[in-house]
Enzyme design. Structure first.
Site, PDB file in Angstrom:
ATOM      1  N   GLY A 171     -24.467  33.261  16.286  1.00 24.12           N
ATOM      2  CA  GLY A 171     -24.877  32.615  15.035  1.00 24.12           C
ATOM      3  C   GLY A 171     -24.704  33.589  13.886  1.00 24.12           C
TER       4      GLY A 171
ATOM      5  N   GLY B  14     -24.684  32.677  10.044  1.00 24.06           N
ATOM      6  CA  GLY B  14     -25.848  32.025   9.431  1.00 24.06           C
ATOM      7  C   GLY B  14     -26.635  32.935   8.512  1.00 24.06           C
ATOM      8  N   GLN B  15     -27.833  32.446   8.143  1.00 23.71           N
ATOM      9  CA  GLN B  15     -28.638  33.115   7.120  1.00 23.71           C
ATOM     10  C   GLN B  15     -28.976  34.563   7.486  1.00 23.71           C
ATOM     11  OE1 GLN B  15     -32.659  31.680   6.616  1.00 23.71           O
ATOM     12  NE2 GLN B  15     -32.579  31.981   4.398  1.00 23.71           N
TER      13      GLN B  15
ATOM     14  N   ASP C 193     -19.739  33.105  16.314  1.00 18.11           N
ATOM     15  CA  ASP C 193     -20.269  31.882  15.728  1.00 18.11           C
ATOM     16  C   ASP C 193     -19.443  30.715  16.248  1.00 18.11           C
ATOM     17  OD1 ASP C 193     -22.335  31.565  13.147  1.00 18.11           O
ATOM     18  OD2 ASP C 193     -21.050  29.823  13.494  1.00 18.11           O
TER      19      ASP C 193
ATOM     20  N   ASP D 137     -19.603  28.846  21.315  1.00 20.48           N
ATOM     21  CA  ASP D 137     -20.720  27.934  21.128  1.00 20.48           C
ATOM     22  C   ASP D 137     -21.860  28.423  22.029  1.00 20.48           C
ATOM     23  OD1 ASP D 137     -22.480  25.817  21.078  1.00 20.48           O
ATOM     24  OD2 ASP D 137     -20.937  24.285  21.392  1.00 20.48           O
TER      25      ASP D 137
ATOM     26  N   TYR E 277     -38.413  21.390  14.074  1.00 21.97           N
ATOM     27  CA  TYR E 277     -38.076  22.816  14.091  1.00 21.97           C
ATOM     28  C   TYR E 277     -39.241  23.625  14.655  1.00 21.97           C
ATOM     29  CZ  TYR E 277     -36.810  27.358  11.955  1.00 21.97           C
ATOM     30  OH  TYR E 277     -36.514  28.668  11.714  1.00 21.97           O
TER      31      TYR E 277
HETATM   32  N1  SER Z   1     -37.082  29.405   6.516  1.00 26.38           N
HETATM   33  C1  SER Z   1     -37.364  28.459   7.550  1.00 26.38           C
HETATM   34  C2  SER Z   1     -37.289  27.073   7.060  1.00 26.38           C
HETATM   35  O1  SER Z   1     -37.684  26.828   5.943  1.00 26.38           O
HETATM   36  C3  SER Z   1     -38.713  28.707   8.118  1.00 26.38           C
HETATM   37  O2  SER Z   1     -38.565  29.510   9.229  1.00 26.38           O
HETATM   38  O3  SER Z   1     -36.867  26.229   7.781  1.00 26.38           O
END
Ligand code: SER
Length: 323
Positions: A11, A14-15, A37, A55, A145
């Site tokens: 990943g 990503g952020q 990624d 993946d 999440y």
């Molecule tokens: N930054 C994340 C979100 O807002 C929280 O872990 O989904």
């Protein structure tokens, strides 16, 4: 780790991955940090060291990379964040859980590996005490999440206790970085606001004023991650996930800080479904366990983060330093 062993970041685009790969490469040498990624990446991530397309849901592909590159440490960062996960619950569950199982099961087979897996303040829910939220407390997450992160924490602890897998984790607050664009999180307004402030001089916030959330500037998040991974195993007492705190603020407070650098900057509010997510999360975090166990300490506050963010974003957007 010996000099021939390497680190795998899954990943990587990503952020967190975007920043973490570059930091690990500069600390340990580019060749030893394999970025991976599910999508192709360009830029410094691709140019500065090895990249493998894979993946995390493909067990064999991940196992192959680990074998081929003599990987001893894996950072599993592939995930859907809170707001995106609400739009696609089944995919979020699959990606966030099966990816974790794949890596934990590979670690079980291969022995001697160290795993990092990110959890989140989203593991907490509306019944959790919201101020100075303790390490051990009521956890009834109300987002997809959060449910996946809570379950993941339980599995990490289980694999550690049962199979002695060296898995380590942090409950990140909202992360703010100039390198990665907002990525589908509820806390990501605090990234977007800087971009919009520079580009348009105004921002419409999807959370209402007074919505205080725990946040952290990316350099602090990287320090926390690297310190935790570098700590002696017996110091890492918590094998579910550590609370880590840094800054807490509401949208009007970050806006006021930005106004000091961009006079005339304006914010207005149009709360949407993300308000409810934010309202179920803590306002601030008690991270005494992380501070005591492996020496966690943040460096950035709202003012120093804002100065640094705006400086880097101005550079990246080729804007004059004083706008
Ligand atoms: N930054 C994340 C979100 O807002 C929280 O872990 O989904």
């Amino acid at each position: 780790m010996s000099q021939r062993d390497s680190i795998l970041v899954l990943g990587a685009a990503g952020q967190i991955g975007t920043d973490l790969v570059m930091r690990l490469r500069s600390d340990l040498g580019s060749d030893r940090v394999i970025a991976s990624d599910v999508k192709h990446v360009g830029g410094e991530l691709r140019e500065s060291g090895p990249f493998v397309l894979a993946d995390v849901l493909d067990f064999n592909a991940v196992a192959r990379i680990i074998d081929q590159h003599q990987v001893k440490e894996v950072y599993l960062l592939a995930a859907l964040l809170s707001a995106t996960a609400e739009q696609n619950p089944k995919l979020a569950w699959k990606l966030n859980m099966e990816g974790l199982f794949n890596v934990l099961d590979i670690a079980k087979e291969k022995k001697g590996m160290k795993i990092f897996w990110p959890s989140s303040i989203a593991v907490f829910g509306p019944t959790t005490p919201r101020d100075n939220t303790p390490q051990h407390t009521v956890m009834e997450p109300s987002t997809v999440y959060g449910v996946s992160k809570q379950a993941g924490e339980r599995w990490c602890e289980y694999y550690n206790h049962k199979f002695n897998i060296d898995v380590r984790s942090l409950r990140y607050p909202g992360l703010i970085s100039y390198k990665s664009p907002p990525g589908g999180g509820t806390t990501d307004y605090a990234v977007d606001i800087y971009h919009q402030a520079l580009e348009k001089g105004r921002y419409t916030c999807f959370l209402q004023p007074g919505t205080v959330l725990p946040m952290m500037y990316m350099p602090d998040a990287l320090d926390a991650t690297i310190s935790l991974m570098g700590a002696d195993s017996d110091k890492v007492r918590i094998r579910s996930s550590y609370n880590v705190g840094a800054i807490s603020f509401a949208p009007e407070e970050i806006a006021a800080e930005i106004s000091k650098h961009i006079p005339g900057f304006e914010i207005d509010y149009a709360p949407d479904f993300r308000q409810q997510i934010a309202d179920s999360w803590p306002r601030s975090i008690d991270d005494a366990a992380a501070r005591a166990d492996w020496g966690w300490k943040n460096k950035f506050d709202l003012a120093s983060m804002t100065t640094d963010m705006l400086m880097h974003l101005r550079e990246m957007k080729s804007l004059p330093v004083t706008k």
